[in-house]
Design a protein around this motif. Structure first.
Motif, PDB file in Angstrom:
ATOM      1  N   SER A   1     -17.376  56.746  47.010  1.00 28.93           N
ATOM      2  CA  SER A   1     -16.015  56.795  46.478  1.00 28.93           C
ATOM      3  C   SER A   1     -15.583  58.255  46.420  1.00 28.93           C
ATOM      4  CB  SER A   1     -15.967  56.170  45.079  1.00 28.93           C
ATOM      5  OG  SER A   1     -14.679  56.299  44.520  1.00 28.93           O
ATOM      6  N   TYR A   2     -14.524  58.590  47.203  1.00 30.41           N
ATOM      7  CA  TYR A   2     -14.032  59.963  47.293  1.00 30.41           C
ATOM      8  C   TYR A   2     -12.748  60.111  46.483  1.00 30.41           C
ATOM      9  CZ  TYR A   2     -17.048  60.943  51.354  1.00 30.41           C
ATOM     10  OH  TYR A   2     -18.107  61.137  52.201  1.00 30.41           O
ATOM     11  N   GLN A   3     -12.665  61.202  45.743  1.00 32.04           N
ATOM     12  CA  GLN A   3     -11.435  61.587  45.061  1.00 32.04           C
ATOM     13  C   GLN A   3     -11.093  63.023  45.436  1.00 32.04           C
ATOM     14  OE1 GLN A   3     -12.859  60.689  41.020  1.00 32.04           O
ATOM     15  NE2 GLN A   3     -11.261  59.140  40.871  1.00 32.04           N
ATOM     16  N   ASN A   4      -9.795  63.338  45.343  1.00 34.54           N
ATOM     17  CA  ASN A   4      -9.310  64.689  45.661  1.00 34.54           C
ATOM     18  C   ASN A   4      -9.669  65.109  47.087  1.00 34.54           C
ATOM     19  OD1 ASN A   4      -8.125  65.082  43.160  1.00 34.54           O
ATOM     20  ND2 ASN A   4      -9.953  66.009  42.285  1.00 34.54           N
ATOM     21  N   PHE A   5      -9.614  64.147  47.999  1.00 34.47           N
ATOM     22  CA  PHE A   5      -9.943  64.460  49.381  1.00 34.47           C
ATOM     23  C   PHE A   5      -8.987  65.529  49.910  1.00 34.47           C
ATOM     24  CE2 PHE A   5     -10.704  63.859  53.843  1.00 34.47           C
ATOM     25  CZ  PHE A   5     -12.020  63.439  53.896  1.00 34.47           C
TER      26      PHE A   5
ATOM     27  N   VAL B   1      11.825  76.898  55.679  1.00 34.41           N
ATOM     28  CA  VAL B   1      10.555  77.587  55.924  1.00 34.41           C
ATOM     29  C   VAL B   1       9.486  76.504  55.923  1.00 34.41           C
ATOM     30  CG1 VAL B   1       8.951  79.364  55.181  1.00 34.41           C
ATOM     31  CG2 VAL B   1      11.407  79.648  54.772  1.00 34.41           C
ATOM     32  N   ARG B   2       8.802  76.373  57.045  1.00 32.66           N
ATOM     33  CA  ARG B   2       7.809  75.310  57.185  1.00 32.66           C
ATOM     34  C   ARG B   2       6.406  75.830  56.842  1.00 32.66           C
ATOM     35  NH1 ARG B   2       9.479  71.362  61.176  1.00 32.66           N
ATOM     36  NH2 ARG B   2      11.651  70.864  60.663  1.00 32.66           N
ATOM     37  N   TYR B   3       5.660  74.989  56.130  1.00 33.22           N
ATOM     38  CA  TYR B   3       4.271  75.289  55.780  1.00 33.22           C
ATOM     39  C   TYR B   3       3.412  74.063  56.065  1.00 33.22           C
ATOM     40  CZ  TYR B   3       6.210  79.206  53.088  1.00 33.22           C
ATOM     41  OH  TYR B   3       6.874  80.338  52.702  1.00 33.22           O
ATOM     42  N   ARG B   4       2.201  74.309  56.518  1.00 27.77           N
ATOM     43  CA  ARG B   4       1.184  73.259  56.570  1.00 27.77           C
ATOM     44  C   ARG B   4       0.147  73.625  55.502  1.00 27.77           C
ATOM     45  NH1 ARG B   4      -1.231  71.388  62.214  1.00 27.77           N
ATOM     46  NH2 ARG B   4       0.855  70.474  62.329  1.00 27.77           N
ATOM     47  N   VAL B   5       0.091  72.804  54.452  1.00 30.54           N
ATOM     48  CA  VAL B   5      -0.609  73.162  53.215  1.00 30.54           C
ATOM     49  C   VAL B   5      -1.890  72.336  53.065  1.00 30.54           C
ATOM     50  CG1 VAL B   5      -0.363  73.403  50.723  1.00 30.54           C
ATOM     51  CG2 VAL B   5       1.669  73.527  52.194  1.00 30.54           C
ATOM     52  N   TYR B   6      -2.964  73.004  52.703  1.00 30.04           N
ATOM     53  CA  TYR B   6      -4.176  72.292  52.298  1.00 30.04           C
ATOM     54  C   TYR B   6      -4.011  71.824  50.858  1.00 30.04           C
ATOM     55  CZ  TYR B   6      -6.894  73.448  56.422  1.00 30.04           C
ATOM     56  OH  TYR B   6      -7.367  73.524  57.709  1.00 30.04           O
ATOM     57  N   THR B   7      -4.124  70.526  50.659  1.00 28.50           N
ATOM     58  CA  THR B   7      -3.937  69.960  49.331  1.00 28.50           C
ATOM     59  C   THR B   7      -4.800  68.720  49.202  1.00 28.50           C
ATOM     60  OG1 THR B   7      -2.254  69.266  47.724  1.00 28.50           O
ATOM     61  CG2 THR B   7      -1.997  68.490  49.993  1.00 28.50           C
ATOM     62  N   ASN B   8      -4.788  68.114  48.019  1.00 25.40           N
ATOM     63  CA  ASN B   8      -5.628  66.952  47.747  1.00 25.40           C
ATOM     64  C   ASN B   8      -4.859  65.656  47.931  1.00 25.40           C
ATOM     65  OD1 ASN B   8      -6.580  69.171  45.440  1.00 25.40           O
ATOM     66  ND2 ASN B   8      -8.272  68.182  46.503  1.00 25.40           N
ATOM     67  N   ALA B   9      -5.558  64.652  48.429  1.00 31.60           N
ATOM     68  CA  ALA B   9      -4.976  63.320  48.552  1.00 31.60           C
ATOM     69  C   ALA B   9      -4.747  62.718  47.174  1.00 31.60           C
ATOM     70  CB  ALA B   9      -5.895  62.421  49.370  1.00 31.60           C
ATOM     71  N   LYS B  10      -3.789  61.813  47.097  1.00 32.61           N
ATOM     72  CA  LYS B  10      -3.489  61.143  45.838  1.00 32.61           C
ATOM     73  C   LYS B  10      -4.401  59.947  45.600  1.00 32.61           C
ATOM     74  CE  LYS B  10       0.213  63.811  45.543  1.00 32.61           C
ATOM     75  NZ  LYS B  10       0.271  64.955  44.602  1.00 32.61           N
ATOM     76  N   ASN B  11      -4.775  59.259  46.681  1.00 35.29           N
ATOM     77  CA  ASN B  11      -5.555  58.025  46.563  1.00 35.29           C
ATOM     78  C   ASN B  11      -7.043  58.301  46.449  1.00 35.29           C
ATOM     79  OD1 ASN B  11      -3.257  56.423  46.817  1.00 35.29           O
ATOM     80  ND2 ASN B  11      -3.423  56.302  49.046  1.00 35.29           N
ATOM     81  N   THR B  12      -7.764  57.287  45.986  1.00 42.08           N
ATOM     82  CA  THR B  12      -9.220  57.272  46.039  1.00 42.08           C
ATOM     83  C   THR B  12      -9.638  56.532  47.303  1.00 42.08           C
ATOM     84  OG1 THR B  12      -9.462  57.325  43.637  1.00 42.08           O
ATOM     85  CG2 THR B  12     -11.322  56.465  44.896  1.00 42.08           C
TER      86      THR B  12
END
Length: 951
Positions: A764-768, A798-809
Motif C-alpha cells: 500500500s503506497y501513499q504520497n506517491f 508560466v508553465r511548470y512540471r512539478v514533482y509532487t505527491n499523489a492524492k490517492n493511495t
C-alpha cells in the motif's frame, strides 16, 4: 566539507587503533589438501576459512593450501566451494597436513545470504524474499554479462535504455531511472546523485571480479534506508585473499545482424584482474575493463496524441493517422504539446482552430550510435590480526549511452569516481566513502530538437507561415489533409535537415551550450539555445554496523547508523542557487546546494520452539532536515516444519525521501520549467498554490475552440468554460510511504534435488511521487477573470512540471513461484512465474503513477554444467505479457514478447582456459521494454577467460 570527511576518516583510524592484536606466542602454520569425495581429484579454488575470523585462503591447482594464524586452539576450519556441500572441522592442536573430502551438492539449497538481514543466515530461513546468483550460476548463465543475468531472476524486471545502461526493478512502479531500487557494490551505494539512479553497472564490478549477486525484491528500507523502497541488489566482489592470480577476459560479439536499425556491428569487451596476497596479512587487487559497441536504437513512431483526443482535432476525421498534424511520436522530439501551435482560419464558413505540432527530429538523427564503458578499480587490504581487516578501495567509471528521465538524454563521457575506507571485523563494520559525479558532454534530446526548430523561427513565426500556406491551399480547393502537409513544407523552409553540414554545425553548437533558453524567446539567452546537461555532484557517506552477539546472549542483536550528504554544484540550468534572486538563478555558480539525511536502526533475531521458530524484528529511524523524522519497523516470522519446510510472514513499513532531482531541480525545457517539489523551490514562483493543471487547460481550450467555431468570441467562450479549469492546489513534496506484507515458502526436497521457492505480497503506497504540469497565470490569481483569460494565450502563462505527491493511495499485489529440479545426473531444469497487479481507484489523480509492469512473466531454463567432459550448456526461454506504460515522456501499450538465450561453455584445464559461445535473443525477436525505449535484437558473442591461480 573536506574537513568533515577528514574527521570521519580520523574517527575510523581511532577505531582502528582501539583494536589490539590477539595475544599468542606462536604463529601456527596450517596446510592440507581438499579433494572430491567420489573421484578423489583435487579441488582447486576451494575456500578455507577460520570460522568467526577474517582469516582464510584458497586451494591451488593441486587442491593444496597453507594458512598462517595466531588464533588460539581450538578453532574451526570451514571448507566451501561452489558445487559442493560446505564442511567444518575442529582443529584442537598442532597437526600434520589436513585432508578434507567434499561431497557434491546438486542444488545450493543451503547457501548463505547477508542482504536480507545484514547478517549471515541460511537462504532457506531468510525473513524476506531473497535471490542469490553465486559465481557458478553467473558463469553458466546464458547472458552476455553477469548483470544481464539478473533479468532471469524470479521477480526481477530489467529495463534496458542502452547497451551500457540497464536498471532492475521488482514489484511494480517501474521507470528507466529507478531511484526506488538500491544497488550496492561491497556496501557502497552506486547512485549517481543528480541523475538520481545507479548507472546500471557502469562503475560496478567487472566480469572477472564479481563473486555473487543477492537481490531482495520489495521494500528493504527498514534496514537499508530511504532509497530501498522497491528492492535492493547487493553486488559482492572477490576478496584478493581468497581469489589470487591474474585473469584475462575477452568478449567479441555482433548485434544489429538484420541491418534494420543500424548496420551489423561488432561489440568488444576486454578485462584484466590482478590479485595477490602476502603472508595472509596484506593483499591488493586491480581490475580494468573496456567495452565498446553500437547501441540499440529507439525508433518507434507510435503516435501518443491520436484522435479522438481533444488535442488532436477530433472534429476532423480526415486529420488522423499519418495525416495527424498534431502528432506526438514516441521517438521524435520537438513535436509534443509544448511545440503545438493553434492555427485559426476560416474553413467551411466557420472560424476553425486546428492544433498543429512543429515537425521535430527523430532520435536516430540526434544521438551518437557508438557507446563505450571503461571501468577501473583497485583496493588495498590489510589484516591487523585474524579478526580485523582494513580496506581502501577506489572505483572509476566512464560511460556513454542513453538515459531516460522525463526526457531522453545522450550520456557522453559521464564519469563517476568513488573512494572508500572500511574497517571490518567479525562483529563490526565501519565505512566511509565519497562519490563524485560529472555528466561530461551529455545533452538532452528534447531541448536539442526544440532549439533546432526554433532556429527556423519561433512558434508564432512558424505558425504564421503555416497559416498563410494552409489558407491558400484550402481556398484553392486542396483537401484539408493535403493542405496541412503542404503548409508544413512551406513553414519548414530554411529548417536545417539531418545529414547536412548546417545541421551538424548547429547541433554541435546547441549541445555545447548549457542554457536551454533561446534568445528569440528569452532576451539575453543564447541565440541558438542549448541542450547541454552539465551536472556535477559529490556524495559523502559514512555508516557503522555492530553485532552485539558477544555481549547479548538472549538474541542476536545488530545496531547501525549512517549519514549521507549530497552536494550539488549549481550549473544554472538543472540545479541553481536558490538564494539568488529569481532573475539571476539561471546563471552558473553560487552556493552549492546541500541535501542530507541520516538514520539509525536496531535489529534483533531470536530462535524459539527448539529453533523451529525464528523471530526477527527491526526498527529504523531516518531524518532529512526538509521533512519530519520517519520510523520504519519490520517484523518477520520464519517457521520450520519437519526440518525442510520453511514458512515466513513479514510486515514492514518504508519511506523514501525525494531524490535530488525530485527535490531541487530547476530545469527549463521548451519554456516549461521542471522543478523540484520542496517549498523553497516554490518561493516567488507560485506553482504550488497559484496554478491550473495542464490536463484541465487542454479540456478548457478544446471547449473554447468549439464555442468560437459556433460564433462566440474567445473571451466570452473562455469565461463561459472557466469551470473546466482545475486549480492544482499542490502541497510541497513529502516522502513516499509504503506498508508491505509478504508471505513465503522455501524448501529443498528429494535429497537436495528439488528446490521450491514461492511468495506473495501486498503493498500500500501513499504520497506517491510523480510529475504534474501546471500553468501559472501572469496577470491574476487563479479563480479571477484575468487568470482565466491568461489561459487563452501561451505568453500569459508560466508553465511548470512539478514533482509532487499523489492524492490517492495505491495498492499493488502479486506472487512469484520458482522451482529448480536436478532431474538426471547433472541435468537441471528450472523455471519461475511472476504475477504483479495494481488495484484501481475510483477517483482520478493529479498525475498518472505508472505501474509499468507486466502482469505475467515466466522463465524456463535447462542446462548441464558438464554434459560431456569439460563441456556445459544452458538455455533460457523468457516470456512477458503485454502491459500499459505511462510516463511524462511517452505512453502506450508494450507488446508481449518472448526470447531465447543460450550458451555453451568449454573448459580447458591446462592452461586454465574457458570458452563461452552464446546468444542473447537467439532468434533475433525484436522487442521493446518500455514506451520510447530502444528496440532490442539479438546479440551473439564468444567470451574467452584465462585464469592463472597464482603468480
Amino acid at each position: 566539507m573536506k574537513n568533515r570527511l577528514l574527521a570521519a576518516h580520523l574517527i575510523m583510524l581511532v577505531v582502528l587503533a582501539s583494536f589490539r592484536a590477539v595475544a599468542q606466542d606462536d604463529l601456527i602454520l596450517l596446510s592440507g589438501r581438499v579433494d572430491d569425495s567420489d573421484t578423489r581429484q583435487p579441488i582447486p579454488g576451494a575456500g578455507v576459512l577460520i570460522k568467526n575470523t577474517v582469516a582464510g585462503t584458497i586451494t591451488n591447482d593441486q587442491g593444496e593450501f597453507t594458512l598462517k594464524t595466531r588464533v588460539k586452539f581450538p578453532f574451526t576450519l570451514v571448507f566451501q566451494v561452489i558445487g559442493y556441500a560446505p564442511k567444518e572441522i575442529v582443529v584442537e592442536r598442532p597437526t600434520d597436513k589436513i585432508s578434507v573430502s567434499l561431497n557434491t551438492q546438486a542444488i545450493l539449497g543451503n547457501e548463505v545470504v547477508v542482504t536480507a538481514s545484514r547478517i549471515e543466515e541460511s537462504i532457506l530461513k531468510s525473513p524476506v524474499a531473497v535471490e542469490k546468483l553465486n559465481l557458478r550460476v553467473l558463469k553458466e548463465s546464458p547472458a552476455p554479462s553477469f548483470y544481464d543475468a539478473l533479468e532471469n531472476v524470479k521477480g526481477v524486471q530489467m529495463t534496458t535504455s542502452s547497451l551500457t545502461f540497464k536498471v532492475p526493478n521488482t514489484r511494480g512502479f517501474n521507470i528507466p531511472n529507478n531511484f526506488r531500487f538500491m544497488q550496492l557494490v561491497d556496501g557502497v551505494d552506486m547512485q549517481a546523485a543528480t541523475l538520481g539512479v545507479p548507472l546500471g553497472n557502469a562503475i560496478g564490478p567487472t566480469e572477472l571480479d564479481i563473486e555473487s549477486v543477492e537481490i531482495t525484491p520489495g521494500a528493504a528500507s527498514a534496514l537499508y534506508g530511504m532509497n530501498a523502497i522497491n528492492g535492493l541488489a547487493n553486488l559482492l566482489t572477490k576478496s584478493p585473499f581468497q581469489y589470487q592470480g591474474v585473469s584475462l577476459y575477452q568478449k567479441t560479439g555482433v548485434n544489429h545482424i538484420d541491418g534494420i536499425d543500424r548496420d551489423p556491428s561488432v561489440l568488444t569487451e576486454s578485462a584484466v584482474r590482478i590479485a595477490k596476497a602476502f603472508n595472509n596479512r596484506f593483499a591488493f587487487k586491480l581490475n580494468f575493463s573496456y567495452l565498446q559497441g553500437t547501441d540499440w536504437l529507439a525508433n518507434n513512431q507510435t503516435d501518443q496524441n491520436p484522435q479522438p483526443l481533444n488535442t488532436a482535432n477530433p472534429r476532423f476525421p480526415e486529420l488522423s493517422g499519418a495525416s495527424n498534424p498534431a502528432r506526438d511520436l514516441w521517438n521524435q522530439y520537438g513535436d509534443d504539446g509544448q511545440a503545438r501551435v493553434a492555427i485559426t482560419i476560416p474553413y467551411n464558413g466557420r472560424n476553425e482552430t486546428f492544433n498543429v505540432s512543429r515537425t521535430g527530429y527523430l532520435e536516430r538523427d540526434l544521438v551518437n550510435p557508438r557507446v563505450r564503458n571503461l571501468k577501473f578499480d583497485g583496493s588495498l587490504h590489510y589484516r591487523l590480526n585474524d579478526r580485523v581487516e582494513v580496506q581502501y578501495g577506489y572505483r572509476y567509471g566512464l560511460m556513454d549511452g542513453i538515459f531516460q528521465r522525463g526526457n531522453r538524454i545522450q550520456l557522453t563521457g559521464v564519469t563517476v569516481q568513488n573512494h572508500k575506507l572500511e574497517l571490518r571485523s567479525t562483529d563490526l563494520v565501519v565505512r566511509a566513502y565519497v562519490l563524485s559525479e560529472n555528466t561530461g558532454q551529455s545533452y538532452n534530446l528534447n531541448p536539442l530538437a526544440y532549439n533546432l526548430d526554433l532556429n527556423n523561427g519561433t512558434n508564432a513565426v512558424w505558425g504564421a507561415k503555416f497559416r498563410t500556406e494552409l489558407l491558400a491551399q484550402v481556398n484553392s480547393g486542396t483537401n484539408l489533409a493535403t493542405a496541412m502537409q503542404l503548409a508544413r513544407v512551406a513553414a519548414d523552409r530554411g529548417r536545417v535537415e539531418p545529414g547536412t553540414a548546417a545541421f551538424e554545425s548547429l547541433k554541435q553548437t546547441i549541445v555545447n551550450t548549457n542554457n536551454w533558453d533561446i534568445g528569440s524567446i528569452i532576451p539575453g539567452a543564447p541565440a541558438t539555445g542549448g541542450a547541454a546537461l552539465w551536472q556535477q555532484s559529490r556524495t559523502y557517506h559514512s555508516d557503522i554496523q555492530y553485532n552485539l552477539n558477544q555481549r547479548i546472549k538472549f538474541a542476536e542483536v545488530l545496531v547501525g547508523a549512517d549519514y549521507r550528504r549530497y552536494e550539488v554544484i549549481p550549473d544554472g540550468n538543472n540545479f541553481v542557487d536558490f538564494s539568488k534572486p529569481i532573475e539571476q538563478r539561471t546563471t552558473p555558480g553560487g552556493a552549492n546546494q546541500i541535501y542530507t539525511k541520516y538514520g539509525a536502526f536496531v535489529s534483533a533475531t531470536k530462535l524459539l520452539l527448539a529453533d523451529r521458530l525464528k523471530v526477527s524484528a527491526s526498527l529504523r529511524v531516518d531524518n532529512n532536515p526538509e521533512f519530519s523524522p520517519k520510523v520504519n519497523p519490520r517484523l518477520a516470522l520464519v517457521y520450520t516444519a519437519a526440518e525442510r519446510h520453511n514458512f515466513r510472514f513479514t510486515y514492514q513499513n518504508g519511506f523514501r525521501f525525494p531524490s535530488l532531482f525530485e527535490a531541487l531541480s530547476y530545469v527549463n525545457n521548451s519554456n516549461v520549467r521542471r522543478v523540484g517539489g520542496l517549498a523553497r523551490v516554490n518561493e516567488g514562483l507560485g506553482f504550488l498554490e497559484n496554478s491550473y493543471t495542464l490536463a484541465s487547460l487542454n479540456n478548457f481550450n478544446a471547449a473554447v475552440n468549439t464555442d468560437v467555431a459556433a460564433g462566440s468570441t474567445r473571451n466570452a467562450a473562455a469565461l463561459r468554460n472557466r469551470g473546466l479549469l482545475q486549480v492544482a492546489n499542490l502541497s510541497p513534496s513529502q516522502p513516499e510511504h509504503i506498508n508491505s506484507f509478504e508471505v513465503g515458502y522455501k524448501s529443498v526436497l528429494l535429497n537436495n534435488r528439488l528446490a521450491i521457492d514461492g511468495e506473495a505480497y501486498y503493498n500500500s503506497y501513499q504520497n506517491f511521487l510523480g510529475q504534474v504540469e501546471v500553468a501559472v497565470p501572469t496577470t491574476g490569481r487563479v479563480g479571477t477573470d484575468a487568470s482565466v483569460l491568461d489561459m487563452l494565450t501561451r505568453a500569459n502563462q508560466v508553465r511548470y512540471r512539478v514533482y509532487t505527491n499523489a492524492k490517492n493511495t495505491y495498492r499493488s499485489y502479486g506472487a512469484a513461484l520458482g522451482i529448480t529440479y536436478n532431474f538426471y545426473r547433472k541435468f537441471t531444469a528450472s523455471g519461475n512465474v511472476n504475477y504483479n497487479n495494481i488495484a484501481g481507484n475510483d477517483n482520478p489523480d493529479i498525475f498518472v503513477t505508472g505501474f509499468n509492469t507486466p502482469r505475467y512473466v515466466a522463465n524456463i531454463s535447462i542446462g548441464n554444467r558438464e554434459v560431456a567432459k569439460n563441456l556445459g550448456f544452458n538455455v533460457v526461454w523468457r516470456w512477458q505479457d503485454s502491459f500499459l506504460w505511462q510516463s511524462p515522456l511517452a505512453n502506450g501499450t508494450i507488446p508481449a514478447y518472448h526470447t531465447v538465450d543460450a550458451q555453451m561453455t568449454y573448459k580447458v584445464p591446462q592452461p586454465a582456459l574457458s570458452f563461452k559461445l552464446g546468444a542473447s535473443n537467439l532468434f533475433n525477436n525484436r522487442y521493446i521494454q518500455y514506451a520510447a525505449g530502444p528496440t532490442i535484437g539479438g546479440l551473439y558473442y564468444l567470451a574467452i577467460t584465462y585464469d592463472v591461480t597464482r603468480f
